[in-house]
Every structure is written in C-alpha cells, then in structure tokens.
Enzyme design. Structure first.
Site, PDB file in Angstrom:
ATOM      1  N   LEU A 112       0.833  -1.200   0.000  1.00  0.00           N
ATOM      2  CA  LEU A 112       0.000   0.000   0.000  1.00  0.00           C
ATOM      3  C   LEU A 112       0.870   1.254   0.000  1.00  0.00           C
ATOM      4  O   LEU A 112       0.579   2.231  -0.693  1.00  0.00           O
ATOM      5  CB  LEU A 112      -0.940   0.003   1.203  1.00  0.00           C
ATOM      6  CG  LEU A 112      -1.894   1.195   1.272  1.00  0.00           C
ATOM      7  CD1 LEU A 112      -2.821   1.237   0.060  1.00  0.00           C
ATOM      8  CD2 LEU A 112      -2.703   1.184   2.561  1.00  0.00           C
ATOM      9  N   ARG A 159       4.109   6.419   5.725  1.00  0.00           N
ATOM     10  CA  ARG A 159       5.369   6.339   6.466  1.00  0.00           C
ATOM     11  C   ARG A 159       5.361   5.099   7.360  1.00  0.00           C
ATOM     12  O   ARG A 159       4.454   4.915   8.187  1.00  0.00           O
ATOM     13  CB  ARG A 159       5.547   7.592   7.309  1.00  0.00           C
ATOM     14  CG  ARG A 159       6.701   7.554   8.283  1.00  0.00           C
ATOM     15  CD  ARG A 159       8.027   7.751   7.604  1.00  0.00           C
ATOM     16  NE  ARG A 159       9.081   7.932   8.596  1.00  0.00           N
ATOM     17  CZ  ARG A 159      10.268   7.370   8.511  1.00  0.00           C
ATOM     18  NH1 ARG A 159      10.563   6.595   7.498  1.00  0.00           N
ATOM     19  NH2 ARG A 159      11.177   7.585   9.433  1.00  0.00           N
ATOM     20  N   GLU A 219       4.312  10.560  24.329  1.00  0.00           N
ATOM     21  CA  GLU A 219       3.660   9.381  23.765  1.00  0.00           C
ATOM     22  C   GLU A 219       3.430   8.283  24.793  1.00  0.00           C
ATOM     23  O   GLU A 219       2.384   7.634  24.793  1.00  0.00           O
ATOM     24  CB  GLU A 219       4.520   8.855  22.617  1.00  0.00           C
ATOM     25  CG  GLU A 219       4.069   7.572  21.971  1.00  0.00           C
ATOM     26  CD  GLU A 219       5.068   7.156  20.911  1.00  0.00           C
ATOM     27  OE1 GLU A 219       5.429   5.970  20.876  1.00  0.00           O
ATOM     28  OE2 GLU A 219       5.499   8.024  20.134  1.00  0.00           O
ATOM     29  N   HIS A 227       6.250  17.250   7.817  1.00  0.00           N
ATOM     30  CA  HIS A 227       5.419  16.097   7.484  1.00  0.00           C
ATOM     31  C   HIS A 227       4.513  16.365   6.293  1.00  0.00           C
ATOM     32  O   HIS A 227       3.674  15.524   5.956  1.00  0.00           O
ATOM     33  CB  HIS A 227       4.598  15.668   8.707  1.00  0.00           C
ATOM     34  CG  HIS A 227       5.446  15.106   9.803  1.00  0.00           C
ATOM     35  ND1 HIS A 227       6.090  15.897  10.712  1.00  0.00           N
ATOM     36  CD2 HIS A 227       5.791  13.829  10.113  1.00  0.00           C
ATOM     37  CE1 HIS A 227       6.777  15.130  11.549  1.00  0.00           C
ATOM     38  NE2 HIS A 227       6.606  13.875  11.207  1.00  0.00           N
TER      39      HIS A 227
END
Length: 787
Positions: free
Chosen positions: A25, A537, A627, A716
C-alpha cells in the site's frame, strides 16, 4: 428496535495491518502521489490487498462469515476516514468537494498532506502508541453530512467475495474528544458540543451498513479508557451514555460492538453496560479483569457479549496463553457471552514473524507478530468453547517459550545490573543552569540561532549503498567513503544556506532507533518487521529483548568528521532512552524504568566520548516523551519520574560548556510541561508549525526559562512554506518567548523529505529569521531612542 441477532464471533481481532506484507500500500500510494499510476490503478491495488488480507485471516482461523474479520482498511488514517465519512472537512478544502459534498482520493490526500498555501490537518499521536492520526477540526457551524460510500463499498466488496466482515469506524465520542476547535470558534466551545449533530450522521451510517447486509459494526472508543484527554472525564462519560443510548435505539441497524483499547474502562463500563449496545470490548492486557460492579451493571452485562482483549496487540511477545485463557474464563459467569480478541488493533505490530529468516531461531520462538496473534486468538477461542484439553499443546508450548526466554543468555547480565544498583542521586543532576549559560557563551551564537533537528533527506543512493553493504556488494571502506562524501555535502549546504548550528545529516542511519539498536547489546532488528507510523510512512521497530549495554562508540566518528569540516558548531545526535523504548518492541519481563536506565547509561558513555572528540553541542532526542504518558492519571507521576530520570541520567555528566539539546514532537506539551522543564536541557526544540504556535502560550504560562525552538516548518507535508509564512510564525513565537532564549528550526528531522523542497524551505527559514532579527533590532533601537 431491530438489530442484527447474529451472535458475535468467538474469536476476532480489532484490526489488522493495512500497509501490506511488503508495504504494497505504501508503494502504491506513493506511486499515485508521484503521478506514476492513476486513481483507478491505486484503487485496484488496494482492492487486491484487502482481498489478500481477508483470505489470510480466514486461513489463520477467523470465520469467513459471522463478522469475525474486521474491515479496517485505510488509505492514510482511520480518523481522517471518519472525518470524510461524516463531512467534517475544514472550509479551506471546500472547493475540493464533489457535487454531493464528498471527496475523491485526490481531495482526501490533500486534506492529509496539504497543498500550496493550504495547510493539512494537524497530526498527533494516537493515545499512547507511535501511530499518528490527523486531528479533526470542528466548529459550531460545521454541517455534518454522510459521505460513507467508500466504507460501505469495502464491506460490499468483501461480501461479493464470500465474506461477511465487520466494518470498523472510529466512534463518535472519540472522534469529537480528539478533535480541535476551528480557529475563531467562540470561547468555551468544544467539539464535543456537537455530539447530537454528529450522532445523527452516525445513525445514517449504521442504516447504510444495515442495508448493505452488515451484521455487526465495530465503533472504536479508546477515549473511554483515557483520563489524559483535553476534555473532562465526566463529559466524555456523559457523551458515551447519550450517544449509545441513541444509536442503540435505532429502528434498524447492525449489532453494535464498542471497542475500548489501550486501558481499562473503569467507570465507563457501567455507562456502556446501561446502553443497548450488544458487545463491549475490554483490554485485559493493559487493564485487569474488572471487579464486580453494582447489581444493575452486572445484570446488564449478563445480556451482552464481552469481547476480552487477552492477546497483546501492542507488542510482539508470544505471551502466556494459559493466563490469557484464565482471564477470559473469569468473565464467563458475568456475561451473556464471552469472545476472545486482541487488546488493540494489530496495526501496531508487523505482519508475520515467519518472514524473519535472519533472526536467531531461539528469539523467534519467543515472538508473535500479527499473523501469530490471529492464530493465538483462534486457539484461545477454541479453548474457551471446547475446553482447555483441546488446546493443551499450544498452551504448553507458549509456557515453555516463556521459561526458555527467562533463562537465556543475555536476558540478565550481572555487570549491567550492578551498574544500575550503584547509581546515586548525584548521577541524575547537572550543574546550575547559570553556570552552564556562562560557559556556553563561548559558542558565540547569534540571536535567534538557526539549526535543524538532525537528519537530512535520505536519498535513493544512500539507501542503495546500505543495501549493497548488507549484501556484501560494497565493502566497509567504500561505504564509509560514500557516507563521508554525503556528510561533507550536507555540511557545505548548511553553510551556504547560512544556518548557525550544523548537523552531519545522519546519512549512515537507517532509522533513529534502529541505528542504535544495531550497535547496542540486548537488541535485535528485523528484516520485514514494518509497521505504519502515519500515512505511507512506515517504521521497523527493533526488538529489545535483553539487558542493554554499549560495546563501543556509536556516533563519534561521524560527528567528529563533520565538525572537522566547519568552524561552526556541529551537533552530536543521539536518540534518548524513552524514545528508544517507545519506538522499539520492549521486553515485558521487567519494569520499563529499569530498561530505560540501562539505555541511559549506554548514552551517558556515548556523550562522554563525543565531548572528548570536541563536540560542544549534543542533542538527545526525546520525541516520544509525551507518547508513553499513561492514560490513567494515577499512573502518570511514576512514569514522569522515571522517564525524566532516564534522560537526566544520560546527560547529567556533560560538562557545563557542553550545550545539551533535546527534541520533542507531536505532543500536547501543556500536559507534560513540568516534565520538559525537568529534563533540564539547555535547548528544547518542539513541534509547533501545524498548531500555529499554540504551544507558546503553554510555555509562557509555565514560566519555562530554558532555550526553546518551536518549529516553524512542518516537515510532514511536502509543501514549501514561504518566507512570509515562516516569518509570521516566528514573530508569533518571539511575541511570547524572549529573543535570548528563542531558536529557529523545523518541526522534526528532514529524512523523509526531498532535497529540492528541503533546500527551498530552509532558505526561506533563514530569510525569515533574518527579517525577524532585523525587526527586533529596529524595535530595540526605537525603544532606546524614545527613552
């Protein structure tokens, strides 16, 4: 109310990797972006991938019919898919809508990536994972409308192939809880204020799925387990009660499965139990079996299916299947039915450990990637239905692998453990900041110093050189010569652009974590272990399986060579201990804090060697600090203590004249601002471009008084920001941050960008900086003259 009466499958997964076993993909999408294939070809390749996924899951043991297989494909991001499906597309993209108000694939990707002066949606981390989602922008006047043709078509595609799958959609509460208010929204407005309007569109979506023949629909509501959202917990629970009472009362709909991964539902469980939903997902890897609740809740649960996530969807260890079955069986008396699932979607893990022919077979025997976890689910589901004796052999094999892992060489190294035991409080603290500022004045940097985060574009030639080295087609000397030539080119480029603090560009690094994993004891790396980070990514997390130590210097040669090429300071570049853990698959047999300190000590040794080589600025990146912040408030203090402590353990021995930098990205910084201060880095660079410098207010309110570089260039997105745009962002930053502490830099490393856009963007960054410096100087001159 008429809902599907098809029982929930006894075994399922909450989602499956969507990038393809060989990143099919990714390659198709990037070929489409490059104009190498058209939309029809992209659609055809994606359809083949979806078909292969369904067949694979059926082969691994999930039922072809009965909704066991999730329909969880996405071209880019599941939150973006939900936004497009409900018409929640910002006004700046309105001209991309078709006559019905929907978006084609080109428009979909433009919302994700931006175009020209049109900025993309902001991006941030999905709960406490390394996956990035696109943040919806919701306003009080936004008109929601259903545009779910693509979601429904994928279900119909599966049915035509003989599958009855389970559509997976981000739930309405999580969608709004994660959204941000549009610029200019009234004070006090929250996206969750629009719940009633959004639920009406979700009701229409469920009706569409029902007409297409869907028996079950999965609505993902991880917001229900989190206490770390920018929305009061009580507000989230009330929204869940209202939304699912309304959706559950629909006249005709599929049965509803509300999944709540990444933690325990806690007080949200009674809320969901009181609604008409037919199945509730429980993450029993991150959360324990819920204790008995009040009589009404227990009675409600006896009328529902509890889908117990007992196979870890977030890590790659084989795990204790016997204990997992114990947890599932513990709920049989309290539920109408119990089904087995993964704790989260499997998008967080690679496809298949059997693809890893270069790993030590002993290590392989301890692992389970996505396909193995599907097999574990099938095994546990069978044991739950037919009894333990039927699955005694795979349960025993998993237990034997656990025992073997515990006693294997390298898992516990006495010398590493003794070094941890010998640590004292002073090992975690640098000297006074005033002393450091005075010592670092000799760096002789200008006001608003310009720099980059570290990496420069990884060209095809660089990747090919690494591949040739691995295959033995290029010897070490030839490889080193190529890397030195690239470092010199990057240094000269930065000098030509006029940047103040340089980097060597990291051409030798395949990844900011894997590079170190290949040089540290206690790690292994995979060949095909790719997982999606965002969009196209992908990353290849390393496997941290044993005690960590540094056998030899890792970066010194490259940094010293780069510094020898320029009179300007060149930063030494390291990845911090928390990020190395967050972006690896980490051993689960000891506290994370212990593992983090082992990594920190290895980095401490590296910093000492960099200083000895004459490197005056050393950056220790911690983009993953936010995170890993636990979703439960009670767990956060301990995490912040050890995560900050591991960073300071790595950096505390640096000399006062050594300027320590760190970098953080895609985080809600206000939540962890005290922890960022606790890192005690001399300079911190952070993401700020997509959020248009929102973080500056957090910094000002917190009294943050160290050097700070709020990113002005969003790396990005492929768009090149103009000098005017960058100047505007920098002026916003300068309005809230004293010029003596303000640095200028991109949001993140430049590895994924091309050189043309990188050079143009950095040239604009330098031009904007010079304009702002001139403005500040003129302002001071004017003030002095007036005085």
């Amino acid at each position: 109310m008429t809902a599907s009466t098809t029982p929930f499958p006894t075994g399922t997964v909450l989602g499956y990797p969507r990038i393809g076993r060989r990143r099919e993909l990714k390659r198709a999408v990037e070929a489409y972006w490059a104009g190498a294939i058209d939309e029809a070809e992209l659609e055809a390749r994606a359809a083949r991938l979806r078909a292969e996924t369904r067949e694979r899951l059926a082969t691994l043991g999930l039922e072809r019919t009965g909704s066991a297989i999730p329909e969880s494909f996405s071209y880019y991001d599941q939150v973006l898919d939900a936004a497009v499906a409900v018409g929640a597309v910002p006004e700046r993209f309105s001209d991309l809508r078709d006559e019905r108000g929907g978006l084609d694939l080109a428009g979909y990707f433009t919302v994700a990536r931006g175009e020209g002066e049109r900025a993309p949606l902001e991006m941030t981390k999905w709960f406490d994972s390394n996956y990035h989602y696109l943040v919806p922008e919701i306003g009080p006047e936004m008109e929601f409308s259903l545009h779910a043709e693509r979601l429904v078509a994928q279900f119909a595609e599966a049915r035509a192939a003989g599958f009855v799958t389970r559509p997976v959609v981000v739930g309405p509460v999580t969608f709004l809880a994660l959204a941000k208010a549009v610029d200019g929204a009234p004070a006090g407005f929250r996206p969750l204020d629009r719940l009633d309007d959004l639920v009406a569109v979700y009701a229409a979506l469920l009706a569409e799925f029902a007409r297409a023949g869907a028996e079950w629909v999965q609505l993902d509501e991880p917001a229900l387990v989190s206490e770390a959202l920018d929305v009061p917990r009580g507000r989230v629970l009330a929204a869940a009660a209202a939304a699912y009472a309304r959706l559950g009362a629909l006249e005709s709909r599929p049965a509803l499965f509300v999944a709540a991964p990444y933690g325990a539902l806690d007080e949200a469980l009674p809320v969901l139990a009181a609604t008409p939903v037919e199945a509730i997902g429980l993450d029993l890897v991150r959360g324990a079996v819920p204790p008995a609740s009040d009589a009404a809740t227990e009675a409600a649960l006896r009328a529902k299916t509890l889908v117990v996530g007992v196979v870890d969807g977030h890590n790659i260890w084989r795990g204790d299947l016997s204990a997992a079955l114990d947890r599932a069986e513990a709920l049989r008396e309290r539920a109408g039915a119990v089904a087995v699932s993964t704790s989260t979607s499997l998008l967080h893990v690679p496809h298949d450990v059997d693809d890893e022919t270069r790993l030590d077979p002993r290590l392989v025997s301890w692992l389970a990637f996505a396909d193995q976890k599907v097999g574990q689910v099938a095994t546990l589901a069978r044991g739950l239905v037919e009894g333990r004796d039927v699955v005694a052999e795979p349960l025993a094999a998993a237990s034997a692998a656990l025992l073997d892992r515990a006693g294997a060489p390298g898992v516990r190294v006495p010398a590493v453990r003794q070094r941890l035991a010998d640590l004292v409080d002073a090992d975690f603290h640098r000297g006074a900041e005033a002393e450091r500022v005075a010592a670092q004045a000799s760096l002789d940097l200008p006001e608003l110093p310009t720099t980059t985060i570290g990496s420069f574009p990884q060209t095809g030639e660089l990747r090919a050189a690494r591949a040739r080295l691995v295959r033995g087609e290029l010897d070490a000397g030839g490889y080193e010569a190529l890397m030195r030539a690239e470092i010199e080119r990057v240094v000269r480029l930065q000098e030509d652009l006029g940047l103040d603090v340089l980097v060597h560009g990291e051409p030798e690094r395949n990844d900011m974590v894997q590079y170190f994993a290949e040089l540290l004891d206690g790690f292994a790396v995979t060949e095909h272990g790719w997982v999606q980070s965002y969009g196209s990514r992908c990353t290849r997390p390393s496997l941290l399986w044993g005690d960590v130590s540094r056998p030899a210097p890792m970066t010194v040669e490259w940094s010293a060579f780069a510094q020898s090429l320029s009179d300007k300071p060149v930063k030494g570049m390291l990845t911090g201990p928390v990020t190395i853990l967050a972006w690896s698959f980490v051993r689960d047999d000891q506290p994370l804090a212990d593992t983090a300190r082992q990594v920190a000590l290895a980095l401490r040794d590296e910093i000492a060697d960099l200083e000895d080589a004459g490197i005056r600025i050393i950056q220790v990146d911690e983009p993953a600090l936010r995170e890993l912040l636990p979703l439960k408030i009670a767990d956060q203090p301990a995490y912040l203590d050890w995560s900050v402590g591991s960073f300071t353990l790595a950096t505390a021995a640096a000399a006062p004249a050594t300027q320590v930098h760190t970098h953080l990205c895609y985080s809600e910084f206000g939540v962890v601002i005290d922890a960022i201060k606790g890192l005690d880095a001399d300079v911190t660079s952070i993401e700020a471009a997509r959020s248009r410098m929102e973080v500056v207010d957090d910094l000002a309110e917190s009294g943050f008084d160290h050097g700070i570089g709020p990113g002005v260039y969003d790396i990005h997105s492929p768009r090149v920001p103009s000098a005017v745009e960058l100047q505007e962002l920098l002026e916003r930053a300068a309005a809230g941050i004293p010029a003596g502490r303000l640095w200028v830099n991109p949001d993140c490393g430049l590895k994924t960008r091309g050189y043309d856009e990188t050079v143009a963007s950095l040239a604009n960054l330098v031009e904007a900086t010079r304009a702002v410096r001139a403005g500040l100087a003129a302002e001071r001159t004017g003030i002095g003259a007036a005085g």
